[in-house]
Design a protein around this motif. Structure first.
Motif, PDB file in Angstrom:
ATOM      1  N   ARG A  65      -1.248  -6.557  -7.838  1.00  0.00           N
ATOM      2  CA  ARG A  65      -2.133  -5.490  -7.374  1.00  0.00           C
ATOM      3  C   ARG A  65      -2.923  -4.885  -8.539  1.00  0.00           C
ATOM      4  O   ARG A  65      -4.103  -4.557  -8.393  1.00  0.00           O
ATOM      5  CB  ARG A  65      -1.332  -4.384  -6.674  1.00  0.00           C
ATOM      6  N   GLU A  68      -2.019  12.479  -3.024  1.00  0.00           N
ATOM      7  CA  GLU A  68      -1.165  12.170  -1.878  1.00  0.00           C
ATOM      8  C   GLU A  68      -1.213  13.259  -0.806  1.00  0.00           C
ATOM      9  O   GLU A  68      -1.200  12.974   0.387  1.00  0.00           O
ATOM     10  CB  GLU A  68       0.275  11.952  -2.356  1.00  0.00           C
ATOM     11  N   LEU A  98      -2.611   3.455   2.451  1.00  0.00           N
ATOM     12  CA  LEU A  98      -2.529   3.336   0.994  1.00  0.00           C
ATOM     13  C   LEU A  98      -3.591   2.347   0.491  1.00  0.00           C
ATOM     14  O   LEU A  98      -4.222   2.559  -0.549  1.00  0.00           O
ATOM     15  CB  LEU A  98      -1.128   2.856   0.617  1.00  0.00           C
ATOM     16  N   ASP A  99      -3.798   1.277   1.249  1.00  0.00           N
ATOM     17  CA  ASP A  99      -4.815   0.291   0.885  1.00  0.00           C
ATOM     18  C   ASP A  99      -6.209   0.921   0.890  1.00  0.00           C
ATOM     19  O   ASP A  99      -7.038   0.624   0.021  1.00  0.00           O
ATOM     20  CB  ASP A  99      -4.807  -0.890   1.875  1.00  0.00           C
ATOM     21  N   ASN A 158      -0.344   1.537  -6.743  1.00  0.00           N
ATOM     22  CA  ASN A 158      -1.332   2.572  -6.432  1.00  0.00           C
ATOM     23  C   ASN A 158      -1.177   3.770  -7.382  1.00  0.00           C
ATOM     24  O   ASN A 158      -2.161   4.308  -7.890  1.00  0.00           O
ATOM     25  CB  ASN A 158      -1.177   3.006  -4.973  1.00  0.00           C
ATOM     26  N   LYS A 169       2.278  -9.744   7.528  1.00  0.00           N
ATOM     27  CA  LYS A 169       1.155  -8.841   7.237  1.00  0.00           C
ATOM     28  C   LYS A 169       1.100  -8.524   5.738  1.00  0.00           C
ATOM     29  O   LYS A 169       0.036  -8.522   5.121  1.00  0.00           O
ATOM     30  CB  LYS A 169       1.324  -7.563   8.055  1.00  0.00           C
ATOM     31  N   ARG A 174     -10.684   4.054  -4.546  1.00  0.00           N
ATOM     32  CA  ARG A 174     -10.610   4.274  -6.000  1.00  0.00           C
ATOM     33  C   ARG A 174     -11.272   3.114  -6.720  1.00  0.00           C
ATOM     34  O   ARG A 174     -12.026   3.299  -7.673  1.00  0.00           O
ATOM     35  CB  ARG A 174      -9.155   4.421  -6.430  1.00  0.00           C
ATOM     36  N   LYS A 175     -11.010   1.902  -6.244  1.00  0.00           N
ATOM     37  CA  LYS A 175     -11.557   0.704  -6.886  1.00  0.00           C
ATOM     38  C   LYS A 175     -13.078   0.671  -6.778  1.00  0.00           C
ATOM     39  O   LYS A 175     -13.774   0.417  -7.754  1.00  0.00           O
ATOM     40  CB  LYS A 175     -10.949  -0.538  -6.227  1.00  0.00           C
ATOM     41  N   GLN A 185     -10.370   9.628  -6.686  1.00  0.00           N
ATOM     42  CA  GLN A 185      -8.934   9.875  -6.814  1.00  0.00           C
ATOM     43  C   GLN A 185      -8.522  10.772  -5.652  1.00  0.00           C
ATOM     44  O   GLN A 185      -8.895  11.942  -5.591  1.00  0.00           O
ATOM     45  CB  GLN A 185      -8.614  10.579  -8.144  1.00  0.00           C
ATOM     46  N   ARG A 220      -6.638   5.141 -14.425  1.00  0.00           N
ATOM     47  CA  ARG A 220      -8.040   5.548 -14.280  1.00  0.00           C
ATOM     48  C   ARG A 220      -8.261   7.021 -14.591  1.00  0.00           C
ATOM     49  O   ARG A 220      -9.398   7.477 -14.731  1.00  0.00           O
ATOM     50  CB  ARG A 220      -8.538   5.240 -12.863  1.00  0.00           C
ATOM     51  N   ASP A 250      -2.434   2.612 -10.915  1.00  0.00           N
ATOM     52  CA  ASP A 250      -3.893   2.498 -10.951  1.00  0.00           C
ATOM     53  C   ASP A 250      -4.519   3.889 -11.034  1.00  0.00           C
ATOM     54  O   ASP A 250      -5.442   4.117 -11.837  1.00  0.00           O
ATOM     55  CB  ASP A 250      -4.375   1.752  -9.703  1.00  0.00           C
ATOM     56  N   VAL A 253      -6.919   4.084   0.346  1.00  0.00           N
ATOM     57  CA  VAL A 253      -6.974   4.955  -0.833  1.00  0.00           C
ATOM     58  C   VAL A 253      -7.268   4.143  -2.097  1.00  0.00           C
ATOM     59  O   VAL A 253      -8.126   4.485  -2.914  1.00  0.00           O
ATOM     60  CB  VAL A 253      -5.630   5.717  -0.982  1.00  0.00           C
ATOM     61  N   MET A 254      -6.554   3.018  -2.225  1.00  0.00           N
ATOM     62  CA  MET A 254      -6.694   2.183  -3.420  1.00  0.00           C
ATOM     63  C   MET A 254      -8.089   1.554  -3.483  1.00  0.00           C
ATOM     64  O   MET A 254      -8.695   1.458  -4.547  1.00  0.00           O
ATOM     65  CB  MET A 254      -5.616   1.096  -3.384  1.00  0.00           C
ATOM     66  N   GLU A 255      -8.592   1.174  -2.323  1.00  0.00           N
ATOM     67  CA  GLU A 255      -9.907   0.539  -2.253  1.00  0.00           C
ATOM     68  C   GLU A 255     -11.011   1.548  -2.590  1.00  0.00           C
ATOM     69  O   GLU A 255     -11.983   1.214  -3.266  1.00  0.00           O
ATOM     70  CB  GLU A 255     -10.087  -0.041  -0.849  1.00  0.00           C
ATOM     71  N   LYS A 259      -1.927  -9.486   3.165  1.00  0.00           N
ATOM     72  CA  LYS A 259      -2.733  -8.469   2.487  1.00  0.00           C
ATOM     73  C   LYS A 259      -2.603  -8.528   0.961  1.00  0.00           C
ATOM     74  O   LYS A 259      -3.572  -8.317   0.253  1.00  0.00           O
ATOM     75  CB  LYS A 259      -2.310  -7.068   2.960  1.00  0.00           C
ATOM     76  N   TYR A 260      -1.405  -8.784   0.482  1.00  0.00           N
ATOM     77  CA  TYR A 260      -1.173  -8.614  -0.958  1.00  0.00           C
ATOM     78  C   TYR A 260      -0.961  -9.911  -1.722  1.00  0.00           C
ATOM     79  O   TYR A 260      -0.955  -9.913  -2.944  1.00  0.00           O
ATOM     80  CB  TYR A 260       0.009  -7.664  -1.186  1.00  0.00           C
ATOM     81  N   MET A 267       1.169   1.799   4.958  1.00  0.00           N
ATOM     82  CA  MET A 267       0.716   0.891   3.887  1.00  0.00           C
ATOM     83  C   MET A 267      -0.792   0.654   3.997  1.00  0.00           C
ATOM     84  O   MET A 267      -1.476   0.541   2.986  1.00  0.00           O
ATOM     85  CB  MET A 267       1.456  -0.460   3.971  1.00  0.00           C
ATOM     86  N   ASP A 268      -1.301   0.585   5.227  1.00  0.00           N
ATOM     87  CA  ASP A 268      -2.739   0.362   5.412  1.00  0.00           C
ATOM     88  C   ASP A 268      -3.548   1.540   4.858  1.00  0.00           C
ATOM     89  O   ASP A 268      -4.612   1.357   4.263  1.00  0.00           O
ATOM     90  CB  ASP A 268      -3.067   0.167   6.893  1.00  0.00           C
TER      91      ASP A 268
END
Lengths: 468, 83
Positions: free
Chosen positions: A29, B60, B44-45, A459, A73, B51-52, B57, A466, A462, B47-49, A77-78, B41-42
């Motif tokens: 990740r 939580e 969280l994805d 997460n 899943k 940021r990317k 930022q 940053r 990262d 949030v991470m995306e 995804k990962y 988890m989705d």
């Protein structure tokens, strides 16, 4: 192919210590997020407890016993499409004990039918139980135990308790006295669609993950045992490995949480308040396993993929942990498990306490290990009569073996009890740039838990990198 | 970014998470979780995306702000106005 340590640079954005499924996923990740990642593993093989070993023509899987459908899943995804495509269902789960014998696909609809017809439980009770456990989450009440949960829904029904609990005890080392939410979350994951495995075996999975990491630019070094994590003024500076310093603003430890705090970072970098919580962590129990390889051209009938067996009269968490437990699972690996590798292998697994084995003299240890193998063969013959003549490899592992290969405190094969999760999650609030990923809190264990926790921690990392 | 751009961004990220996601009947004021079968988890994805892609930022404690498409847009609009 992983490199030796001398090929590593002197600085990275993040260093991951340990290559269990959590460490591998965090590395993946973080490289996906564009960071320069170094992954260090002390062993010569990646995977942590997701591992295998070869003897003669046999390949034995250590922890590939079955995971929930959620893995599809998560891998999609990962990880990669190819990894996802190798996940297949184990359709024949067997229970055999003095209270009942049955076969199941281990999902909600089949369990509902069994509870109704075989155990004569009312439909409304079954539905209410399933909706209760399915609705459980991390933020719920944590004071109710699994024992209390079972007593509420199925009072006095030790047979039902056994059906519901025995598999989960083997899956994550939890007992009737652990918080009910740790049971509910894991049980519901399995009940979603049943039990799944990785076709091709652990070696194939780790090979595919390694190739994917390399493709994403992660530097992987094996035979690289980190001596310590360097912390200066409450902040991570890097690590020391084989007398060499490698710097990074963030370090993720996929070592055990207790190993991370006491052995790698050292007590002196933490506050007193934090250490009180860390000292209270109970590491979970370990395991014993017996590895059984069948001769070339020998075959056995398909009697099921995963056999939960016991000759103990009732389910009892402490009986399952006893050195001479009469309860064990057999994971049967038919040739279909590893297409192209035409051999049968069986792995018997038992839960076990490190101290029981560690306190033995070398002579007593060898005797007990042999007795473990003998007991396993007696049990195995009940399902595969005459199998002894077909065996050409027998070997046992104890909690000491798990300790040697994973370095985990007391050889834990299921991480820590519930309190370990909060400590793991708050590590970076204590020391800037220091993170932990690995089996903690019962719910973040097993293959699916470890991978998902790797994503959660990545997460955090990262976000931290940053922000500095 | 306009409010519509932000909406598109969120939907594009969800499409990456689940290529089978069906937006045809999506109600923007209702929770995404129930309508699209998203789990924690989705989120969280997402949030991470964010940021990317946009260096956002999101702490939580603000995750609940991402519950529906409308609440996402309201929350992200000030952060993305100069993008």
């Amino acid at each position: 192919m992983p490199f030796s340590l001398d090929k590593a640079a002197d600085h990275y954005d993040v260093i991951v210590i340990g290559s269990g499924l959590g460490g591998l996923t965090t590395a993946k990740r973080l490289s996906y997020c564009g960071h320069k990642v170094l992954l260090l593993e002390f062993h010569h093989q990646l995977g942590g407890l997701a591992t295998w070993f070869k003897r003669k023509d046999h390949i034995f899987d250590i922890s590939l016993h079955g995971f929930p459908y959620g893995m599809v899943k998560t891998c999609k995804k990962y990880w990669t499409k190819e990894i996802t495509g190798s996940i297949v269902q184990l359709k024949n789960i067997v229970f055999d004990n003095p209270q009942f014998s049955l076969q199941t696909t281990f999902d909600r609809s089949d369990f509902t039918a069994l509870l109704k017809k075989k155990f004569k439980i009312a439909q409304t009770t079954i539905d209410h139980f399933f909706s209760t456990v399915a609705g459980m989450n991390f933020y719920d009440d944590q004071t109710m135990t699994t024992r209390e949960l079972f007593d509420e829904f199925f009072p006095g029904r030790t047979d039902v308790h056994r059906l519901l609990m025995e598999p989960i005890t083997y899956a994550n080392g939890s007992t009737l006295d652990d918080p009910a939410i740790t049971y509910g979350i894991v049980f519901s994951n399995f009940m979603n669609k049943g039990v799944f495995t990785f076709e091709g075996g652990t070696d194939k999975l780790i090979q595919m993950m390694t190739e994917d990491l390399e493709k994403n630019g992660v530097m992987i070094c094996t035979n690289a045992k980190v001596d310590r994590i360097i912390v200066e003024k409450g902040k991570v500076r890097g690590i020391e490995v084989n007398g060499r310093v490698i710097t990074a603003p963030a370090v993720v430890s996929n070592s055990g949480i207790t190993n991370t705090i006491y052995d790698l970072a050292g007590r002196d970098v933490f506050s007193q308040d934090f250490l009180v919580k860390a000292d209270a962590i109970r590491v979970n129990n370990s395991s014993c396993q017996v590895y059984i390889g069948l001769k070339k051209d020998a075959a056995i009938e398909d009697k099921g993929d995963l056999l939960f067996t016991s000759t103990a009269p009732v389910f009892d968490s402490s009986e399952l942990l006893d050195m001479h437990t009469r309860s064990k699972t057999f994971s049967v690996y038919y040739p279909k498990t590893r297409p192209g590798h035409d051999r049968y292998a069986i792995v018997a697994s038992m839960n076990s306490r490190f101290d029981d084995w560690n306190s033995l003299t070398p002579a007593a240890y060898a005797t007990e290990k042999q007795a473990l193998i003998e007991r396993t063969l007696v049990d195995l013959n009940r399902y595969f009569p005459g199998v002894n003549d077909k065996i050409d490899w027998l070997e046992a592992a104890t909690p000491k073996t798990f300790n040697r290969y994973t370095l985990h405190s007391r050889g834990t094969s299921f991480g820590t009890k519930f309190e370990g999760l909060a400590v793991s999650r708050s590590l970076f609030k204590e020391v800037s740039g220091l993170f932990h990923v690995g089996s903690v809190g019962i719910i973040m264990s097993g293959w699916l838990g470890a991978i998902n926790y790797g994503v959660i921690v990545a997460n955090d990392v990262d976000g931290y990198i940053r922000s500095v | 970014m306009t409010r519509d751009d932000i909406k598109d961004l969120i939907l594009e990220i969800i499409k990456d998470i689940d290529e089978d996601a069906n937006f045809a009947t999506l109600q923007s004021d209702q929770p995404l979780r129930d309508q699209l079968d998203l789990d924690s988890m989705d989120f969280l994805d997402i949030v991470m995306e964010l940021r990317k892609r946009h260096k956002l930022q999101i702490p939580e404690e603000d995750y609940p702000q991402l519950a529906s498409l409308d609440s996402c847009v309201n929350y992200l609009e000030p952060m993305l106005k100069n993008v």
